[in-house]
Design an enzyme around this catalytic site. Structure first.
Site, mmCIF file in Angstrom:
data_model
loop_
_atom_site.group_PDB
_atom_site.id
_atom_site.type_symbol
_atom_site.label_atom_id
_atom_site.label_comp_id
_atom_site.label_asym_id
_atom_site.label_seq_id
_atom_site.Cartn_x
_atom_site.Cartn_y
_atom_site.Cartn_z
ATOM 1 N N LYS A 213 0.843 -1.203 0.000
ATOM 2 C CA LYS A 213 0.000 0.000 0.000
ATOM 3 C C LYS A 213 0.878 1.252 0.000
ATOM 4 O O LYS A 213 1.851 1.334 0.755
ATOM 5 C CB LYS A 213 -0.904 -0.015 1.229
ATOM 6 C CG LYS A 213 -1.769 1.223 1.405
ATOM 7 C CD LYS A 213 -2.659 1.073 2.631
ATOM 8 C CE LYS A 213 -3.394 2.355 2.964
ATOM 9 N NZ LYS A 213 -2.474 3.399 3.477
ATOM 10 N N SER A 235 -2.448 4.838 -3.026
ATOM 11 C CA SER A 235 -2.805 5.544 -1.793
ATOM 12 C C SER A 235 -1.756 6.587 -1.438
ATOM 13 O O SER A 235 -0.557 6.351 -1.578
ATOM 14 C CB SER A 235 -2.923 4.535 -0.641
ATOM 15 O OG SER A 235 -3.152 5.195 0.591
ATOM 16 N N HIS A 237 -1.933 7.706 1.716
ATOM 17 C CA HIS A 237 -2.160 7.578 3.164
ATOM 18 C C HIS A 237 -3.157 8.619 3.664
ATOM 19 O O HIS A 237 -3.005 9.219 4.720
ATOM 20 C CB HIS A 237 -0.832 7.700 3.933
ATOM 21 C CG HIS A 237 -0.809 6.881 5.190
ATOM 22 N ND1 HIS A 237 -0.356 5.590 5.225
ATOM 23 C CD2 HIS A 237 -1.182 7.161 6.463
ATOM 24 C CE1 HIS A 237 -0.441 5.116 6.458
ATOM 25 N NE2 HIS A 237 -0.958 6.050 7.224
ATOM 26 N N ARG A 240 -1.952 12.143 4.713
ATOM 27 C CA ARG A 240 -1.388 12.334 6.039
ATOM 28 C C ARG A 240 0.136 12.244 6.095
ATOM 29 O O ARG A 240 0.718 12.311 7.168
ATOM 30 C CB ARG A 240 -1.986 11.298 7.001
ATOM 31 C CG ARG A 240 -3.457 11.524 7.258
ATOM 32 C CD ARG A 240 -4.121 10.374 7.973
ATOM 33 N NE ARG A 240 -3.607 10.137 9.303
ATOM 34 C CZ ARG A 240 -3.895 10.856 10.387
ATOM 35 N NH1 ARG A 240 -4.691 11.918 10.273
ATOM 36 N NH2 ARG A 240 -3.411 10.538 11.568
ATOM 37 N N GLY A 269 -8.672 6.715 -0.715
ATOM 38 C CA GLY A 269 -8.498 8.153 -0.778
ATOM 39 C C GLY A 269 -9.742 8.903 -1.216
ATOM 40 O O GLY A 269 -10.060 8.953 -2.411
ATOM 41 N N GLY A 270 -10.486 9.454 -0.264
ATOM 42 C CA GLY A 270 -11.639 10.279 -0.578
ATOM 43 C C GLY A 270 -12.901 9.528 -0.913
ATOM 44 O O GLY A 270 -13.905 10.136 -1.293
ATOM 45 N N VAL A 271 -12.885 8.205 -0.781
ATOM 46 C CA VAL A 271 -14.077 7.411 -1.096
ATOM 47 C C VAL A 271 -15.056 7.516 0.064
ATOM 48 O O VAL A 271 -14.721 7.181 1.199
ATOM 49 C CB VAL A 271 -13.706 5.937 -1.358
ATOM 50 C CG1 VAL A 271 -14.957 5.123 -1.671
ATOM 51 C CG2 VAL A 271 -12.699 5.835 -2.497
ATOM 52 N N ARG A 272 -16.251 7.970 -0.215
ATOM 53 C CA ARG A 272 -17.231 8.197 0.839
ATOM 54 C C ARG A 272 -18.519 7.390 0.652
ATOM 55 O O ARG A 272 -19.189 7.083 1.624
ATOM 56 C CB ARG A 272 -17.590 9.699 0.900
ATOM 57 C CG ARG A 272 -16.391 10.600 1.200
ATOM 58 C CD ARG A 272 -15.882 10.406 2.604
ATOM 59 N NE ARG A 272 -14.737 11.248 2.914
ATOM 60 C CZ ARG A 272 -13.478 10.836 2.926
ATOM 61 N NH1 ARG A 272 -13.192 9.571 2.608
ATOM 62 N NH2 ARG A 272 -12.502 11.646 3.246
ATOM 63 N N GLY A 291 -11.428 4.368 4.384
ATOM 64 C CA GLY A 291 -10.864 4.573 5.715
ATOM 65 C C GLY A 291 -11.753 5.313 6.682
ATOM 66 O O GLY A 291 -12.480 4.717 7.478
#
Length: 341
Positions: A213, A235, A237, A240, A269-272, A291
């Site tokens: 990852k 990714s 992260h 961050r 990353g940014g998946v909602r 995440g």
């Protein structure tokens, strides 16, 4: 989900505001915490890159009950989604629930809905210990991630992870830039191709598969393929570790084109929501990691909260598949994206 989010907002006060739109603006620079590093630009780029992707709506077809199921690295999934590896409840999420209860909720809630949860690593040791215990209790159905430690510590962590009975193991090499570990006097570092090859050999020798990852360019993806990595995660992260990186949806197509067929390509990353999942699949991903929304669901509702979030995701993904004429996951392609073919 509203009740779960309201509960999470109370328990995560001072660490996560559980904003109506989780775009990193309110929490910029809050690391530790749930924010993005520095200006929070990389976090926001993940959201804006996905938001810029538009879908072709098609309704002259016979798709009414699309099939969301898939198989990834030998794991049968009800849809191509995994909970990303996140740990450190006490210093990232406010400690409203214990590390043990949090990661149990992630692993158990995902399993109850036919998905797989990933577990994190870090300092103090109870982060990885809680994760390993949850996967062991789930009969090995979970994916433990370890940090790119050096020397004996890495070997010991890999051995402990494999002892959970897991069939897949991961390393978040993108953790090499984590401020939290540096502040604790435990910095981790990137890995050379030779070091990765040795890790792959060890994991394969134990009968498991290996995910790397933290891939953000085609060159790194090709190197991963060359040393035998089974899957990569595109990714940064969650924004961050390095400010001002592009959003993962921006770099995903080129990476997928470079290594498709040689290894599995995952992305986070940014998946909602389920529409975001659809977009990432159309851009070339085989599966999607999520995440922060999983963390909020786990803190606010434990395993039931995680299961409820998964139910919501699936309903959204199914709706997107129907309205684009996508009969199954394998049929989701860039043809579903406006202006991308």
């Amino acid at each position: 989900m509203k009740e779960i989010r309201d509960k999470a907002r109370q328990l995560m006060k001072g660490y996560c505001r559980v904003c109506p739109v989780c775009d990193g603006r309110a929490c910029a620079g809050e690391v530790p915490g749930m924010g993005g590093l520095g200006t929070g630009n990389a976090f926001r780029n993940n959201l804006s890159a996905l938001a810029a992707v538009r879908l072709n709506m098609r309704l002259v077809h016979g798709v009414s009950a699309p099939d969301t199921r898939t198989t990834l690295l030998g794991l049968d999934l009800d849809m191509p989604v995994l909970a990303a590896p996140i740990g450190g409840v006490s210093f990232n999420m406010g400690g409203g629930v214990s590390e043990e209860d949090y990661i149990d909720a992630i692993v158990r809630g995902c399993n109850e809905r036919g998905l797989v949860g990933c577990t994190g690593d870090g300092v103090p040791p109870f982060i990885h210990e809680s994760g390993f215990a949850a996967i062991t209790a789930a009969g090995g159905r979970g994916i433990p991630f370890v940090k790119p430690w050096d020397g004996d510590e890495l070997d010991q962590k890999l051995d402990k992870a494999l002892a959970t009975g897991c069939k897949v193991l991961g390393m978040d090499v993108d953790a090499a830039g984590l401020i939290t570990l540096r502040k604790m006097g435990r910095p981790v570092a990137p890995k050379t191709a030779e070091e990765l090859a040795a890790i792959v050999t060890k994991v394969h020798g134990a009968g498991a598969r290996f995910i790397l990852k933290g891939i953000m360019c085609a060159d790194d993806a090709l190197r991963a393929a060359e040393v035998g990595v089974d899957a990569i995660v595109v990714s940064n992260h969650g924004g961050r570790v390095l400010d001002h990186t592009p959003g993962t949806a921006e770099v995903l197509p080129a990476i997928a084109d470079a290594v498709k067929g040689r290894l599995a390509v995952l992305v986070d990353g940014g998946v909602r929501d389920g529409v975001d999942v659809f977009k990432m699949l159309a851009l070339g991903a085989d599966a999607v990691m999520i995440g922060r929304p999983f963390s909020i669901a786990a803190v606010g509702g434990l395993a039931e909260g995680v299961a409820s979030y998964v139910d919501t995701l699936k309903a959204q993904l199914v709706q997107a598949m129907i309205l684009t004429g996508s009969a199954d996951v394998a049929g989701i392609s860039r043809a579903a994206l406006y202006g991308k073919v």
